[in-house]
Scaffold this motif. Sequence first.
Motif, PDB file in Angstrom:
ATOM      1  N   ALA A  37     -37.403   5.547  46.395  1.00 53.19           N
ATOM      2  CA  ALA A  37     -36.108   4.982  46.765  1.00 53.19           C
ATOM      3  C   ALA A  37     -35.444   5.760  47.889  1.00 53.19           C
ATOM      4  N   ASP A  38     -34.771   5.015  48.763  1.00 50.04           N
ATOM      5  CA  ASP A  38     -33.891   5.638  49.746  1.00 50.04           C
ATOM      6  C   ASP A  38     -32.660   6.207  49.050  1.00 50.04           C
ATOM      7  N   GLY A  39     -32.318   5.613  47.920  1.00 47.56           N
ATOM      8  CA  GLY A  39     -31.167   6.101  47.191  1.00 47.56           C
ATOM      9  C   GLY A  39     -30.932   5.320  45.917  1.00 47.56           C
ATOM     10  N   ILE A  40     -30.042   5.857  45.098  1.00 51.47           N
ATOM     11  CA  ILE A  40     -29.571   5.219  43.872  1.00 51.47           C
ATOM     12  C   ILE A  40     -28.081   4.946  44.050  1.00 51.47           C
ATOM     13  N   LEU A  41     -27.666   3.723  43.746  1.00 53.16           N
ATOM     14  CA  LEU A  41     -26.241   3.379  43.718  1.00 53.16           C
ATOM     15  C   LEU A  41     -25.827   3.349  42.260  1.00 53.16           C
ATOM     16  N   ALA A  42     -25.018   4.297  41.850  1.00 57.22           N
ATOM     17  CA  ALA A  42     -24.659   4.443  40.437  1.00 57.22           C
ATOM     18  C   ALA A  42     -23.153   4.423  40.269  1.00 57.22           C
ATOM     19  N   SER A  43     -22.726   3.923  39.128  1.00 57.87           N
ATOM     20  CA  SER A  43     -21.307   3.979  38.774  1.00 57.87           C
ATOM     21  C   SER A  43     -21.136   3.564  37.331  1.00 57.87           C
ATOM     22  N   TYR A  44     -19.984   3.870  36.800  1.00 53.56           N
ATOM     23  CA  TYR A  44     -19.574   3.330  35.510  1.00 53.56           C
ATOM     24  C   TYR A  44     -19.246   1.855  35.722  1.00 53.56           C
ATOM     25  N   LEU A  45     -19.080   1.130  34.602  1.00 54.96           N
ATOM     26  CA  LEU A  45     -18.729  -0.283  34.674  1.00 54.96           C
ATOM     27  C   LEU A  45     -17.419  -0.495  35.427  1.00 54.96           C
ATOM     28  N   LYS A  46     -17.384  -1.551  36.221  1.00 55.09           N
ATOM     29  CA  LYS A  46     -16.155  -2.031  36.871  1.00 55.09           C
ATOM     30  C   LYS A  46     -15.617  -1.080  37.934  1.00 55.09           C
ATOM     31  N   ALA A  47     -16.521  -0.362  38.592  1.00 53.45           N
ATOM     32  CA  ALA A  47     -16.103   0.549  39.659  1.00 53.45           C
ATOM     33  C   ALA A  47     -16.328  -0.033  41.043  1.00 53.45           C
ATOM     34  N   GLY A  48     -16.853  -1.260  41.128  1.00 55.14           N
ATOM     35  CA  GLY A  48     -17.073  -1.892  42.427  1.00 55.14           C
ATOM     36  C   GLY A  48     -18.528  -1.950  42.850  1.00 55.14           C
ATOM     37  N   VAL A  79     -31.147  -5.664  46.796  1.00 57.82           N
ATOM     38  CA  VAL A  79     -30.643  -4.426  46.198  1.00 57.82           C
ATOM     39  C   VAL A  79     -30.756  -4.595  44.683  1.00 57.82           C
ATOM     40  N   PRO A  80     -31.921  -4.270  44.112  1.00 56.61           N
ATOM     41  CA  PRO A  80     -32.187  -4.576  42.698  1.00 56.61           C
ATOM     42  C   PRO A  80     -31.607  -3.546  41.749  1.00 56.61           C
ATOM     43  N   ASP A 102     -41.247  -2.359  55.031  1.00 61.31           N
ATOM     44  CA  ASP A 102     -40.194  -1.921  55.943  1.00 61.31           C
ATOM     45  C   ASP A 102     -38.815  -1.992  55.300  1.00 61.31           C
ATOM     46  N   LEU A 103     -38.685  -2.743  54.216  1.00 60.94           N
ATOM     47  CA  LEU A 103     -37.384  -2.964  53.596  1.00 60.94           C
ATOM     48  C   LEU A 103     -37.012  -1.767  52.722  1.00 60.94           C
ATOM     49  N   PRO A 104     -35.902  -1.088  53.014  1.00 56.73           N
ATOM     50  CA  PRO A 104     -35.537   0.094  52.213  1.00 56.73           C
ATOM     51  C   PRO A 104     -35.111  -0.287  50.799  1.00 56.73           C
ATOM     52  N   LEU A 105     -35.260   0.667  49.906  1.00 54.03           N
ATOM     53  CA  LEU A 105     -34.919   0.438  48.497  1.00 54.03           C
ATOM     54  C   LEU A 105     -33.698   1.257  48.101  1.00 54.03           C
ATOM     55  N   LEU A 106     -32.659   0.551  47.714  1.00 50.93           N
ATOM     56  CA  LEU A 106     -31.501   1.150  47.055  1.00 50.93           C
ATOM     57  C   LEU A 106     -31.445   0.531  45.667  1.00 50.93           C
ATOM     58  N   ALA A 107     -31.703   1.328  44.642  1.00 54.04           N
ATOM     59  CA  ALA A 107     -31.721   0.826  43.271  1.00 54.04           C
ATOM     60  C   ALA A 107     -30.376   1.095  42.611  1.00 54.04           C
ATOM     61  N   VAL A 108     -29.891   0.114  41.855  1.00 50.58           N
ATOM     62  CA  VAL A 108     -28.536   0.144  41.295  1.00 50.58           C
ATOM     63  C   VAL A 108     -28.604   0.411  39.798  1.00 50.58           C
ATOM     64  N   SER A 109     -27.747   1.315  39.326  1.00 44.38           N
ATOM     65  CA  SER A 109     -27.811   1.683  37.913  1.00 44.38           C
ATOM     66  C   SER A 109     -26.440   2.025  37.348  1.00 44.38           C
ATOM     67  N   HIS A 110     -26.241   1.646  36.079  1.00 43.54           N
ATOM     68  CA  HIS A 110     -25.075   2.116  35.327  1.00 43.54           C
ATOM     69  C   HIS A 110     -25.519   3.091  34.224  1.00 43.54           C
ATOM     70  N   LEU A 111     -26.793   3.508  34.263  1.00 44.45           N
ATOM     71  CA  LEU A 111     -27.307   4.422  33.244  1.00 44.45           C
ATOM     72  C   LEU A 111     -26.636   5.786  33.352  1.00 44.45           C
ATOM     73  N   GLY A 112     -26.499   6.434  32.220  1.00 44.44           N
ATOM     74  CA  GLY A 112     -26.015   7.794  32.219  1.00 44.44           C
ATOM     75  C   GLY A 112     -27.016   8.730  32.869  1.00 44.44           C
ATOM     76  N   TYR A 113     -26.532   9.891  33.304  1.00 39.68           N
ATOM     77  CA  TYR A 113     -27.428  10.837  33.963  1.00 39.68           C
ATOM     78  C   TYR A 113     -28.343  11.512  32.955  1.00 39.68           C
TER      79      TYR A 113
END
Length: 294
Positions: A37-48, A79-80, A102-113
């Motif tokens: 992954a190029d990165g992980i997009l993480a947040s708690y619920l309802k943070a945008g 952005v899966p 060629d398509l970068p991967l940003l994976a999205v998660s609400h999982l705890g660390y």
Amino acid sequence: MSQARMLRLLADPVRTGGIARRKFAVYGLRRRAAREADGILASYLKAGRTWTRYALSHYLNAQYGAGLSVDMQSTFSLVPNFDGDPVRGLPAFRRLREGRKDLPLLAVSHLGYRRGRFGHAPVVFMVRDPRDMMVSAYFHATRHKRNFEGGIDAFLASEDLGVPRLLRYYRGWGEGLSRHAHLVLRYEDMKADTAGALGEVIGFLGWPVDEARIAQAAEASAFDRMREQELRTGLPGHSYDRSEESSLRTRKGQVGGFAGHLSPEQANGILEALKAGLPAEAHRRLRLDSYPSG
């Protein structure tokens, strides 16, 4: 296990090996995604997170010529989620399904660390005023998910859904971010300057920065446009009454809207609980000191 085998297991676990092997496939796919992954997009619920995903999907679609009509359904193929869901997760990602390396991967998660869960991937961690987040989470639980019955005071005190859950989540990530290159993105900054915030995320991830396409992505992901898309198509994997405003993901999107739903005591209690329950360094790292009590 090969990637093709993983995808077949995730698409039809009963015919291709059973639930146990599906879990193994999900684990393998996550480990591979964390490495690549190029990165992980993480947040708690309802943070945008949904909004940020949607905006970045527009940018990736244009920048890499993916040729999609981006909506609340197709956004997951660009952005899966960081999971094995065949519609919203890694199996839906176009790079896996179509070989678009060629398509970068940003994976999205609400999982705890959890140490090792996200490999060494850079992390974009979204935060929002916890008071707004808790109010939005309350409507999400009572109107969208319908997994809570009761008043907001009881919700805030709930170990499973309220402030105690948020505190546990922030304890994990507040310390865990120190192990990753990270960018802490405030929802309020996205609202104030969407294009500027998107540019910061894109630059942090090392993607090509195209100012014109960033501006177009910001315009395409404006709140009213997202709401139109949600009303038209809904979200995949979710069954809810889209005719009821309070059940929508695009419910209000306001900054400071908590004041209409929380008493001053409730609002200040949320901030005080986080300050008391988090180490000072984690509190600063998560930028929670930018939300002063009123």
